[in-house]
Design an enzyme around this catalytic site. Structure first.
Site, PDB file in Angstrom:
ATOM      1  N   ASN A  22       8.190 -20.327  -1.076  1.00  0.00           N
ATOM      2  CA  ASN A  22       6.908 -19.631  -0.986  1.00  0.00           C
ATOM      3  C   ASN A  22       6.164 -19.934  -2.287  1.00  0.00           C
ATOM      4  OD1 ASN A  22       4.781 -17.872  -0.859  1.00  0.00           O
ATOM      5  ND2 ASN A  22       6.009 -16.057  -0.421  1.00  0.00           N
ATOM      6  N   ARG A 106       6.370 -21.531   3.383  1.00  0.00           N
ATOM      7  CA  ARG A 106       5.322 -20.604   3.809  1.00  0.00           C
ATOM      8  C   ARG A 106       3.981 -21.281   3.536  1.00  0.00           C
ATOM      9  NH1 ARG A 106       2.737 -15.545   0.718  1.00  0.00           N
ATOM     10  NH2 ARG A 106       1.487 -14.803   2.433  1.00  0.00           N
ATOM     11  N   HIS A 195      -0.309 -12.489   6.973  1.00  0.00           N
ATOM     12  CA  HIS A 195       0.953 -11.735   7.066  1.00  0.00           C
ATOM     13  C   HIS A 195       1.590 -11.918   8.448  1.00  0.00           C
ATOM     14  CE1 HIS A 195      -0.599  -8.548   3.949  1.00  0.00           C
ATOM     15  NE2 HIS A 195       0.104  -9.479   3.323  1.00  0.00           N
ATOM     16  N   ARG A 256      -7.645  -5.081  -3.442  1.00  0.00           N
ATOM     17  CA  ARG A 256      -8.739  -5.545  -2.574  1.00  0.00           C
ATOM     18  C   ARG A 256      -9.413  -4.365  -1.894  1.00  0.00           C
ATOM     19  NH1 ARG A 256      -4.799  -9.416   0.170  1.00  0.00           N
ATOM     20  NH2 ARG A 256      -4.637 -11.146  -1.281  1.00  0.00           N
ATOM     21  N   GLU A 348       7.645   0.777   3.536  1.00  0.00           N
ATOM     22  CA  GLU A 348       9.087   1.016   3.594  1.00  0.00           C
ATOM     23  C   GLU A 348       9.533   2.143   2.670  1.00  0.00           C
ATOM     24  OE1 GLU A 348      11.026  -2.777   2.813  1.00  0.00           O
ATOM     25  OE2 GLU A 348       9.631  -3.750   4.179  1.00  0.00           O
ATOM     26  N   GLU A 399      10.345 -11.738   5.534  1.00  0.00           N
ATOM     27  CA  GLU A 399       9.584 -12.951   5.837  1.00  0.00           C
ATOM     28  C   GLU A 399      10.418 -14.209   5.599  1.00  0.00           C
ATOM     29  OE1 GLU A 399       6.542 -10.877   3.487  1.00  0.00           O
ATOM     30  OE2 GLU A 399       5.081 -12.049   4.619  1.00  0.00           O
TER      31      GLU A 399
END
Ligand code: ADP
Length: 416
Positions: A22, A106, A195, A256, A348, A399
């Site tokens: 990634n 990714r 995502h 953001r 989570e 992921e």
């Protein structure tokens, strides 16, 4: 669409490992997995690439070896990946091992073309480059990681797994902005969503938690990390998601703004005299929870709320208000909801966020059991009481495992 033209996809039977990379603008995260039992053999991270104080943290997870860390300048992605390769070789897990089946990358933006994981060829790379204007912060770093990995092992199948792919099933009614069609098409302006690897994994895992097939359930996935997005998944297919042309749209995030009247940007340009780059920086890096209260970490925000801090309270309330609007909207989009799944760092771990997000939605069949919600666990679990019409779940995302599985399925379709 995924037909390989250069790299071979045939791997030998004992090639069961997948390296997942990634590559971000100044970092590379990696995991080496063995697909026989989906175990991790090593995980690590190179950060601050290009600075004097680059840092590599490597954790071997086999053979009792200890975590290793080194600091010092690492000039670019090529140097970073070579350093990672050295660490893996040190543990007997080198990139030259015949047990390595593939490298899974990714890739953030796959546009409309890449709807599936795709074996990387020069032609694929050229298309990912063509998408740089719509993903200027992400795709260049992904490309650098891929080019370096291909130079290190040109013979090895390398697979791109796209963040946008899961969302390519969205209907046009959800994917198009209501702007002039010619202008939109000329500049590839539409809602792509991000995502996707996480939304795919978590929606499938949620179906399994309910003892159902993905095709049998409608799920709202709330991926709440530093970046945050929601998706509506109907029978395993994504029909709506909250991020758009870029990851800026949608929920309130760590830094953001999420949804905003686009006229705010004209106002900032015309009245405040800000440049496009300054506005971009403001909305992407200095807004969201950070802009509202000076912190983007939910742990710190909760601590401040407990001490009676009003700005932290307001930031939390704005975050929850937006989340609730999306739950309601996606409920309407789906018509019937079987489960809502919380995932990623906030989803989570932050029980107060989960509680507040569904508070007052009993009429929609949404209830959270306070005791179940307070349980801390790394396992997927239900936090709604048995009688609730809609299951509320916490499903840790993974992921890297999803990228490894998609990569391995492509290069070793027979499995292990
Ligand atoms: P990303 O992958 O987008 O960088 P993560 O999914 O790792 O983000 O989530 C990071 C965020 O998760 C942190 O910024 C913090 O707000 C939140 N977080 C992590 N641990 C906890 C915790 N124990 N309680 C509340 N929030 C947490």
């Amino acid at each position: 669409m995924t037909t390989p033209t250069e790299s071979t996809t045939a791997v030998t039977a004992n090639a069961t490992r997948v390296l997942v990379l990634n590559s971000g603008s100044s970092s590379v995260k990696y995991q080496l997995l063995d697909m026989r039992d989906r175990s991790r053999l090593a995980v690590g991270l190179v950060e601050r690439i290009g600075e004097e104080t680059s840092r590599l943290v490597h954790t071997p997870l086999t053979g009792g070896a200890e975590k290793r860390e080194r600091t010092g300048p690492i000039a670019d992605h090529a140097a970073a990946l070579k350093a990672v390769a050295d660490e893996l070789t040190h543990d007997g897990l080198g990139l030259d091992s015949p047990e390595l089946a593939a490298i899974g990358h990714r890739v953030v933006h796959g546009g409309l073309r890449f709807t599936e994981p795709t074996v990387i060829t020069e032609e694929v790379l050229a298309e990912v480059e063509r998408l740089v204007p719509v993903a200027p912060l992400h795709n260049p770093a992904n490309i650098a990681g891929i080019r370096t990995a291909r130079a290190l092992r040109p013979d090895l199948p390398q697979v791109a797994v796209f963040d946008t792919a899961f969302h390519t099933t969205m209907p046009e009614s959800a994917a198009r902005y209501a702007i002039d069609v010619e202008t939109a098409d000329a500049h590839r302006i539409r809602r792509y969503g991000f995502h996707g690897t996480s939304h795919a994994y978590v929606s499938r895992r949620t179906a399994a938690l309910l003892g159902k097939e993905p095709s049998e359930v409608n799920v709202i996935v709330l991926h709440l990390g530093n970046g945050a997005s929601a998706s509506a998944v109907a029978g395993g297919r994504c029909v709506e998601t909250s991020m758009g042309l870029t990851p800026l749209e949608g929920l309130v995030m760590g830094t953001r703004s999420g949804d905003i009247d686009p006229a705010v940007t004209f106002h900032l340009k015309r009245v405040a005299g800000m440049s496009a780059d300054e506005i971009d920086e403001l909305l992407n890096k200095k807004s969201g929870l950070m802009g509202l209260c000076g912190d983007n970490d939910m742990r710190e925000i909760r601590r401040r709320i407990d001490e009676g801090d009003e700005r932290a309270r307001l930031a939390f309330d704005i975050y929850i208000h937006r989340l609730k609007k999306y739950i309601g909207a996606y409920y309407a989009v789906l018509g019937r909801v079987d489960a809502i799944a919380f995932t990623a760092g906030v989803g989570e771990n932050a029980a107060p966020v989960r509680e507040a997000a569904v508070a007052g939605l009993e009429e929609l069949g949404l209830v959270v059991d306070a005791d179940l919600n307070a349980v801390r666990s790394a396992e997927p679990r239900l936090i709604s009481p048995n009688y609730a019409r809609v299951a509320v779940a916490v499903v840790p995302t993974d992921e890297e495992l999803e990228i490894a599985q998609q990569t391995f399925a492509l290069v070793a379709p027979e499995g292990v």
